[in-house]
Motif scaffolding. Sequence first.
Motif, PDB file in Angstrom:
ATOM      1  N   ALA A  33       0.831  -1.209   0.000  1.00 29.64           N
ATOM      2  CA  ALA A  33       0.000   0.000   0.000  1.00 29.64           C
ATOM      3  C   ALA A  33       0.865   1.259   0.000  1.00 29.64           C
ATOM      4  O   ALA A  33       0.563   2.241  -0.701  1.00 29.64           O
ATOM      5  CB  ALA A  33      -0.924  -0.019   1.220  1.00 29.64           C
ATOM      6  N   TYR A  34       1.934   1.236   0.794  1.00 27.62           N
ATOM      7  CA  TYR A  34       2.856   2.384   0.785  1.00 27.62           C
ATOM      8  C   TYR A  34       3.450   2.587  -0.613  1.00 27.62           C
ATOM      9  O   TYR A  34       3.547   3.722  -1.104  1.00 27.62           O
ATOM     10  CB  TYR A  34       3.967   2.157   1.805  1.00 27.62           C
ATOM     11  CG  TYR A  34       5.164   3.067   1.582  1.00 27.62           C
ATOM     12  CD1 TYR A  34       5.148   4.388   1.977  1.00 27.62           C
ATOM     13  CD2 TYR A  34       6.300   2.576   0.935  1.00 27.62           C
ATOM     14  CE1 TYR A  34       6.233   5.218   1.749  1.00 27.62           C
ATOM     15  CE2 TYR A  34       7.394   3.398   0.702  1.00 27.62           C
ATOM     16  CZ  TYR A  34       7.354   4.714   1.114  1.00 27.62           C
ATOM     17  OH  TYR A  34       8.435   5.535   0.881  1.00 27.62           O
ATOM     18  N   SER A  35       3.846   1.508  -1.255  1.00 27.58           N
ATOM     19  CA  SER A  35       4.448   1.603  -2.587  1.00 27.58           C
ATOM     20  C   SER A  35       3.454   2.165  -3.599  1.00 27.58           C
ATOM     21  O   SER A  35       3.813   2.980  -4.461  1.00 27.58           O
ATOM     22  CB  SER A  35       4.935   0.232  -3.042  1.00 27.58           C
ATOM     23  OG  SER A  35       5.865  -0.308  -2.119  1.00 27.58           O
ATOM     24  N   ALA A  36       2.175   1.736  -3.488  1.00 24.83           N
ATOM     25  CA  ALA A  36       1.160   2.264  -4.406  1.00 24.83           C
ATOM     26  C   ALA A  36       0.964   3.753  -4.198  1.00 24.83           C
ATOM     27  O   ALA A  36       0.823   4.519  -5.165  1.00 24.83           O
ATOM     28  CB  ALA A  36      -0.155   1.511  -4.208  1.00 24.83           C
ATOM     29  N   ALA A  37       0.977   4.201  -2.935  1.00 23.36           N
ATOM     30  CA  ALA A  37       0.805   5.632  -2.666  1.00 23.36           C
ATOM     31  C   ALA A  37       2.029   6.439  -3.073  1.00 23.36           C
ATOM     32  O   ALA A  37       1.907   7.579  -3.528  1.00 23.36           O
ATOM     33  CB  ALA A  37       0.498   5.837  -1.185  1.00 23.36           C
ATOM     34  N   ALA A  38       3.212   5.855  -2.929  1.00 24.29           N
ATOM     35  CA  ALA A  38       4.441   6.597  -3.198  1.00 24.29           C
ATOM     36  C   ALA A  38       4.814   6.602  -4.669  1.00 24.29           C
ATOM     37  O   ALA A  38       5.319   7.600  -5.188  1.00 24.29           O
ATOM     38  CB  ALA A  38       5.592   6.026  -2.369  1.00 24.29           C
ATOM     39  N   TYR A  39       4.569   5.479  -5.369  1.00 22.56           N
ATOM     40  CA  TYR A  39       5.057   5.343  -6.741  1.00 22.56           C
ATOM     41  C   TYR A  39       3.945   5.215  -7.781  1.00 22.56           C
ATOM     42  O   TYR A  39       4.241   5.190  -8.979  1.00 22.56           O
ATOM     43  CB  TYR A  39       5.975   4.121  -6.857  1.00 22.56           C
ATOM     44  CG  TYR A  39       7.120   4.135  -5.878  1.00 22.56           C
ATOM     45  CD1 TYR A  39       8.154   5.065  -6.005  1.00 22.56           C
ATOM     46  CD2 TYR A  39       7.168   3.243  -4.816  1.00 22.56           C
ATOM     47  CE1 TYR A  39       9.202   5.089  -5.109  1.00 22.56           C
ATOM     48  CE2 TYR A  39       8.221   3.261  -3.905  1.00 22.56           C
ATOM     49  CZ  TYR A  39       9.225   4.177  -4.056  1.00 22.56           C
ATOM     50  OH  TYR A  39      10.266   4.211  -3.161  1.00 22.56           O
ATOM     51  N   GLY A  40       2.701   5.096  -7.345  1.00 23.98           N
ATOM     52  CA  GLY A  40       1.620   4.949  -8.308  1.00 23.98           C
ATOM     53  C   GLY A  40       1.456   6.195  -9.164  1.00 23.98           C
ATOM     54  O   GLY A  40       1.489   7.316  -8.661  1.00 23.98           O
ATOM     55  N   ARG A  41       1.232   5.978 -10.473  1.00 23.27           N
ATOM     56  CA  ARG A  41       1.116   7.090 -11.411  1.00 23.27           C
ATOM     57  C   ARG A  41      -0.312   7.268 -11.922  1.00 23.27           C
ATOM     58  O   ARG A  41      -0.549   8.019 -12.858  1.00 23.27           O
ATOM     59  CB  ARG A  41       2.074   6.873 -12.587  1.00 23.27           C
ATOM     60  CG  ARG A  41       3.531   6.744 -12.142  1.00 23.27           C
ATOM     61  CD  ARG A  41       4.453   6.731 -13.334  1.00 23.27           C
ATOM     62  NE  ARG A  41       4.391   7.960 -14.096  1.00 23.27           N
ATOM     63  CZ  ARG A  41       5.015   9.095 -13.760  1.00 23.27           C
ATOM     64  NH1 ARG A  41       5.737   9.152 -12.649  1.00 23.27           N
ATOM     65  NH2 ARG A  41       4.921  10.161 -14.517  1.00 23.27           N
ATOM     66  N   ARG A  42      -1.251   6.550 -11.306  1.00 20.10           N
ATOM     67  CA  ARG A  42      -2.664   6.728 -11.620  1.00 20.10           C
ATOM     68  C   ARG A  42      -3.370   7.184 -10.343  1.00 20.10           C
ATOM     69  O   ARG A  42      -3.760   6.361  -9.515  1.00 20.10           O
ATOM     70  CB  ARG A  42      -3.275   5.423 -12.133  1.00 20.10           C
ATOM     71  CG  ARG A  42      -2.798   4.999 -13.506  1.00 20.10           C
ATOM     72  CD  ARG A  42      -3.441   3.681 -13.894  1.00 20.10           C
ATOM     73  NE  ARG A  42      -3.099   3.302 -15.245  1.00 20.10           N
ATOM     74  CZ  ARG A  42      -3.794   3.657 -16.327  1.00 20.10           C
ATOM     75  NH1 ARG A  42      -4.861   4.420 -16.180  1.00 20.10           N
ATOM     76  NH2 ARG A  42      -3.422   3.267 -17.527  1.00 20.10           N
ATOM     77  N   PRO A  43      -3.510   8.492 -10.155  1.00 24.89           N
ATOM     78  CA  PRO A  43      -4.084   8.983  -8.880  1.00 24.89           C
ATOM     79  C   PRO A  43      -5.450   8.384  -8.562  1.00 24.89           C
ATOM     80  O   PRO A  43      -5.714   8.016  -7.405  1.00 24.89           O
ATOM     81  CB  PRO A  43      -4.164  10.499  -9.100  1.00 24.89           C
ATOM     82  CG  PRO A  43      -3.135  10.801 -10.157  1.00 24.89           C
ATOM     83  CD  PRO A  43      -3.122   9.601 -11.045  1.00 24.89           C
ATOM     84  N   LYS A  44      -6.333   8.280  -9.570  1.00 22.26           N
ATOM     85  CA  LYS A  44      -7.666   7.748  -9.290  1.00 22.26           C
ATOM     86  C   LYS A  44      -7.596   6.281  -8.875  1.00 22.26           C
ATOM     87  O   LYS A  44      -8.285   5.853  -7.935  1.00 22.26           O
ATOM     88  CB  LYS A  44      -8.547   7.910 -10.515  1.00 22.26           C
ATOM     89  CG  LYS A  44      -8.851   9.362 -10.868  1.00 22.26           C
ATOM     90  CD  LYS A  44      -9.767   9.449 -12.074  1.00 22.26           C
ATOM     91  CE  LYS A  44     -10.081  10.906 -12.413  1.00 22.26           C
ATOM     92  NZ  LYS A  44     -10.963  11.019 -13.595  1.00 22.26           N
ATOM     93  N   ALA A  45      -6.772   5.507  -9.563  1.00 25.46           N
ATOM     94  CA  ALA A  45      -6.640   4.094  -9.211  1.00 25.46           C
ATOM     95  C   ALA A  45      -6.045   3.919  -7.818  1.00 25.46           C
ATOM     96  O   ALA A  45      -6.432   3.026  -7.063  1.00 25.46           O
ATOM     97  CB  ALA A  45      -5.786   3.374 -10.253  1.00 25.46           C
ATOM     98  N   VAL A  46      -5.083   4.784  -7.469  1.00 26.00           N
ATOM     99  CA  VAL A  46      -4.495   4.706  -6.135  1.00 26.00           C
ATOM    100  C   VAL A  46      -5.538   5.018  -5.066  1.00 26.00           C
ATOM    101  O   VAL A  46      -5.644   4.322  -4.033  1.00 26.00           O
ATOM    102  CB  VAL A  46      -3.294   5.667  -6.039  1.00 26.00           C
ATOM    103  CG1 VAL A  46      -2.796   5.757  -4.600  1.00 26.00           C
ATOM    104  CG2 VAL A  46      -2.167   5.201  -6.949  1.00 26.00           C
ATOM    105  N   LEU A  47      -6.344   6.051  -5.289  1.00 23.21           N
ATOM    106  CA  LEU A  47      -7.366   6.428  -4.303  1.00 23.21           C
ATOM    107  C   LEU A  47      -8.411   5.319  -4.129  1.00 23.21           C
ATOM    108  O   LEU A  47      -8.959   5.142  -3.031  1.00 23.21           O
ATOM    109  CB  LEU A  47      -8.052   7.724  -4.733  1.00 23.21           C
ATOM    110  CG  LEU A  47      -7.179   8.986  -4.679  1.00 23.21           C
ATOM    111  CD1 LEU A  47      -7.959  10.185  -5.183  1.00 23.21           C
ATOM    112  CD2 LEU A  47      -6.684   9.235  -3.248  1.00 23.21           C
ATOM    113  N   LEU A  48      -8.689   4.586  -5.195  1.00 24.22           N
ATOM    114  CA  LEU A  48      -9.634   3.478  -5.079  1.00 24.22           C
ATOM    115  C   LEU A  48      -9.006   2.231  -4.458  1.00 24.22           C
ATOM    116  O   LEU A  48      -9.711   1.406  -3.867  1.00 24.22           O
ATOM    117  CB  LEU A  48     -10.200   3.130  -6.455  1.00 24.22           C
ATOM    118  CG  LEU A  48     -11.083   4.191  -7.118  1.00 24.22           C
ATOM    119  CD1 LEU A  48     -11.486   3.761  -8.516  1.00 24.22           C
ATOM    120  CD2 LEU A  48     -12.325   4.453  -6.262  1.00 24.22           C
TER     121      LEU A  48
END
Length: 413
Positions: free
Chosen positions: A116-131
């Motif tokens: 989850a930390y990696s998705a928040a830190a490195y994710g490049r799709r803001p909407k997908a990360v928020l979901l």
Amino acid sequence: MINHPTVRWLRAAARPAEAPGAAPPPRPTRRGQAFDAALALFLALTSGRYATIAGDLRDPTWNGLLLLVPLVPLPLVLRRRYPLAVLWAVLPAALLVRHQSQDIAYSAGVAVIVAAYSAAAYGRRPKAVLLSLPAATAALVVLFDDAKLPHFPNGVMAVLVLVPVLTVAYELRMWRRRVDEGRERLSALERGQLAALRLAVEHERARIARELHDVVTHNVSMMTIQAGAARKILDTAPDKAREAMAAVEAGGRAAMTELRHVMGLLTIDAGPGDDLAGAADLSPQPGLGRLDALVEGVRQAGLPVELTVRGERRAVPPGVELAAYRVVQEALTNTVKHAGGADATVTVEYTPDRLRVEVADTGGRPTGAASTGNGRGLLGLRERLAVYGGTLHTGPRPRGGYRVTAQIPLESS
């Protein structure tokens, strides 16, 4: 192929897509990849150890889950490159093994936290990360449903404490290094800009010096010769003396016009209330169309000049026209100063791929306007022509006299 909306969303999340206008994701460094591999391996070994302690090796079903438990944190190896895909790979696997033991549930929860930390830190799709983060939160609530904390061996506890501390220290060190590198790049960029500015100023000074040299040398030489001739014939032929003085006046006006043009380029940014060197003269620079007037002025100074134009006239860039004009001007000025009594010819030849300008004289004696030159005029002409890929050749003629030849390439029409 399954085409369910949820499946399509998961496929899109797995791709390291970029947000609109965002830069491409940076490739993980070797140190980062090594750290991720070590972290995934450590969590896998820890989960496997708890699975062997809590499970019944005689149960075939348990043996299958025993193989699955160490695989839960292994996707973390790719957590920087594919953060959302890693999160959605870890979540179902963690929920699948949570019923085996509390220790396994907590070790799987740690893998979910890292994902989850990696998705928040490195994710490049803001909407997908928020979901995705609420889903990770719900999974953690399920995994940590029992408030009883697992019992970790002392060695494992030491590692669990030291790893976050070392990770934070390492990130701070890398952040400081990036800041220092950024400052160094900024300083290098500023130094480069200052050096480019100084070079541009030097080039502009050299250009202005060439323009002033060409303008002043030619017109002052013509005026000096005309004034000297008027002085000598003032008593015997006053009419011719008046014509010579009129030529001096015309030469002075021509010189002032060109000087105002050159200096006007320097003061073009002046405010509306400033009156620096008068109003900026924005008329075009002299070109091939003014060769007739230039030759006529030299004739009035007493030098017979013949102008010949060969080939079909064609449109020539203004800079090339100015360079050709300055070649003729400088060559005729040198002829007036150093070859009094000679005849001169000016030849302008248009060809499909070049413009050729030649000025030749028959040789003569130096006049009173001659001075000890330093070759700056010819050097300036070579530099001027070099800007357009042209060449300048100068030297004595086999039968006496001097020749100046310039060739400037032109684009084929």
